[in-house]
Design an enzyme around this catalytic site. Structure first.
Site, PDB file in Angstrom:
ATOM      1  N   THR A  75       0.754  -1.218  -0.016  1.00  0.00           N
ATOM      2  CA  THR A  75       0.152   0.111  -0.080  1.00  0.00           C
ATOM      3  C   THR A  75       0.959   1.135   0.148  1.00  0.00           C
ATOM      4  O   THR A  75       2.145   1.207   0.419  1.00  0.00           O
ATOM      5  CB  THR A  75      -0.931   0.040   1.344  1.00  0.00           C
ATOM      6  OG1 THR A  75      -1.640  -1.191   1.515  1.00  0.00           O
ATOM      7  CG2 THR A  75      -1.953   1.370   1.431  1.00  0.00           C
ATOM      8  N   ASP A 129      -8.380  -2.204   3.848  1.00  0.00           N
ATOM      9  CA  ASP A 129      -8.522  -1.274   5.258  1.00  0.00           C
ATOM     10  C   ASP A 129      -8.235   0.318   4.487  1.00  0.00           C
ATOM     11  O   ASP A 129      -8.770   1.141   5.421  1.00  0.00           O
ATOM     12  CB  ASP A 129      -7.562  -1.235   6.307  1.00  0.00           C
ATOM     13  CG  ASP A 129      -6.153  -1.306   5.779  1.00  0.00           C
ATOM     14  OD1 ASP A 129      -5.654  -1.767   4.688  1.00  0.00           O
ATOM     15  OD2 ASP A 129      -5.187  -0.598   6.597  1.00  0.00           O
ATOM     16  N   THR A 148      -0.591   0.457   6.321  1.00  0.00           N
ATOM     17  CA  THR A 148      -0.302  -0.572   5.265  1.00  0.00           C
ATOM     18  C   THR A 148       0.010  -1.988   5.963  1.00  0.00           C
ATOM     19  O   THR A 148       0.560  -1.929   7.075  1.00  0.00           O
ATOM     20  CB  THR A 148       1.126  -0.232   4.430  1.00  0.00           C
ATOM     21  OG1 THR A 148       1.213  -1.362   3.617  1.00  0.00           O
ATOM     22  CG2 THR A 148       2.360  -0.015   5.261  1.00  0.00           C
TER      23      THR A 148
END
Lengths: 313, 313
Positions: B175, B206, B226
């Protein structure tokens, strides 16, 4: 005292003048049916997780409420439903967003929680997964109600004419949800919604966003919210209640009321139902009404709609 | 001291033996380019919101990182990207999930925040809205990288043969994200990801779940996470950091490290970058490495990958 279960069927501006005695009695009957469905699970020694699932299924099956059958329409004239379930024992969680097909979106959320390895699944990808699960499916016609279809037509016409929005919130949005504490002190929460009437396709509200519209953790509380979802997301409403209990030592009632009051100051109309592991229940809302109810170990169903004491019958 | 900006490009198991000096230098160069992109905004008096947007755009444009160009593939062989942005001044927030099309998903998230009236939009409905916005679009080929395509093929083959999963996390997921505090003390956060290699279509992690992977509130902190997203959702990771600061008076560093350590105990591998309104920065992670960096008022870019002191150059 546990076991206890509380439910909501939407909150917002509700004019008593728009409600006939017959309609009000019908809403209360729908709330009682959901309370009894959840209570039957708890009374037979079932889990909070199963109890909230069954209570929400009853509300989804009742076309009066904006979830499952009777869900509102997007601006494009179809249904996009969101649902979530969370288990306070281990914070297991599952949610779906933007789906039409499974008769009970809350069961789709449970399938995500129990069988997908994911927490949140959306749209076509979610449906592809769910087709492999043991779920009842329905055609779009099953979910259709004339009341919601007419509400969409009126809203689309209002937008075309740039008229003011004078609808009751019950016509605009709504959500159903349940929280429970079972005999073992385990907590769970479930939430399900069709979203907001004439919402943009693709819009997801707070229901499937854990920490916003749905939360459960045995260490603090289980919470299910209803209202203007964007505010509940931006204020992390349900997790904020849990955080206030854990970090400040606030009671469930104090934490829940503080969060609902703060939401009111920023324009976040709505309410929530919450329960803690001691069986305390809070049902705060900042609008004129919230369809709500609670049921304890004695099996007596208490319901309320406006700012009033809950009542039986 | 503000202005300050911090970024991440993914966290997890990273074997030094799998990294050549050339590859490592290339990752550090990508991190520095993103730091300078964000710093250029802050140094010219721009907002934290614009700074994190530009830093994440740079990471999305860099095919080394799992966001935008270079995103990983779903099990079905296409891209589904998620992104979010949040403004600490007023908690304005916007996110997209499960989209392919806009060159920079973080700009799609900003369009949702600024022009949709929604907070979270997904899939085809999101794309329909975004087509009316002023965004650059790309064909699927633009996002394709041979490295990610091969990673998908290896993972699909592994599943077919039921072999153990011995991949580095850098091959599995990743991420990118940024947090910033501008000269006025305003905070912002942005996160963007392709998700996990061979994820189920429809799976949302998320990143676009506010309170989980992304959060910003001037009163406390801005956070971008992340790691294994399902855990970050179930622990409301980013909002928990803010709650610990507000309700317990913890420092940013203490709150961030506590949350990352708690995630480790439950199997939630990953890390995060966080900043508060005084310009303090925290970059905790519980795995062997996290691509990360920070840059302050002096414009010197500091980067790190493994458990090591950040360094220039």
């Amino acid at each position: 005292m546990p076991p206890v279960l509380a439910i909501h069927g939407g909150a917002g501006t509700m004019r008593r003048t728009a409600m006939t005695p017959v309609v009000e009695a019908s809403f209360r009957a729908g709330l009682r049916a959901a309370l009894w469905a959840g209570h039957a699970v708890l009374a037979s020694g079932g889990s909070a997780l199963d109890a909230v699932t069954h209570a929400v299924m009853a509300l989804e099956d009742d076309p009066q409420f904006n979830a499952g059958r009777g869900a509102v329409y997007t601006s494009a004239g179809w249904h996009e439903m969101d649902a979530a379930v969370m288990d306070g024992r281990n914070r297991a969680a599952g949610a779906v967003a933007g789906i039409t097909g499974p008769r009970n979106p809350v069961l789709a959320a449970r399938a995500v929680m129990e069988h997908s390895g994911c927490v949140l699944m959306t749209g076509e990808g979610a449906l592809a997964f769910l087709r492999g699960q043991d779920l009842a499916w329905e055609d779009p016609e099953y979910f259709r109600t004339d009341r919601r279809w007419q509400a969409l037509q009126r809203e689309l016409e209002r937008r075309r004419s740039n008229a003011a929005d004078t609808r009751d919130d019950a016509e605009k949005h709504g959500t159903v949800g349940a929280v429970a504490c079972d005999a073992a002190g385990n907590l769970a929460a479930a939430t399900s919604t069709g979203g907001m009437t004439a919402k943009r396709p693709g819009r997801v509200g707070d229901s499937p966003v854990f920490g916003a519209g749905t939360w459960a953790d045995n260490a603090t509380c289980a919470v299910s919210c209803t209202g203007h979802g964007e505010f509940f997301i931006r204020w992390a409403a349900s997790h904020e209640i849990a955080a206030r209990m854990r970090h400040r030592g606030e009671t469930l009632a104090a934490a829940a009321e503080t969060v609902v009051a703060e939401l009111e100051t920023v324009g976040g109309d709505g309410g929530l139902v919450a329960v803690d592991a001691a069986g305390n229940v809070a049902l705060p809302f900042n609008a004129t009404g919230m369809y709500r109810g609670r049921i304890g170990a004695d099996g007596v169903a208490w319901t309320g709609i406006y700012r009033e004491d809950l009542r039986t019958g």
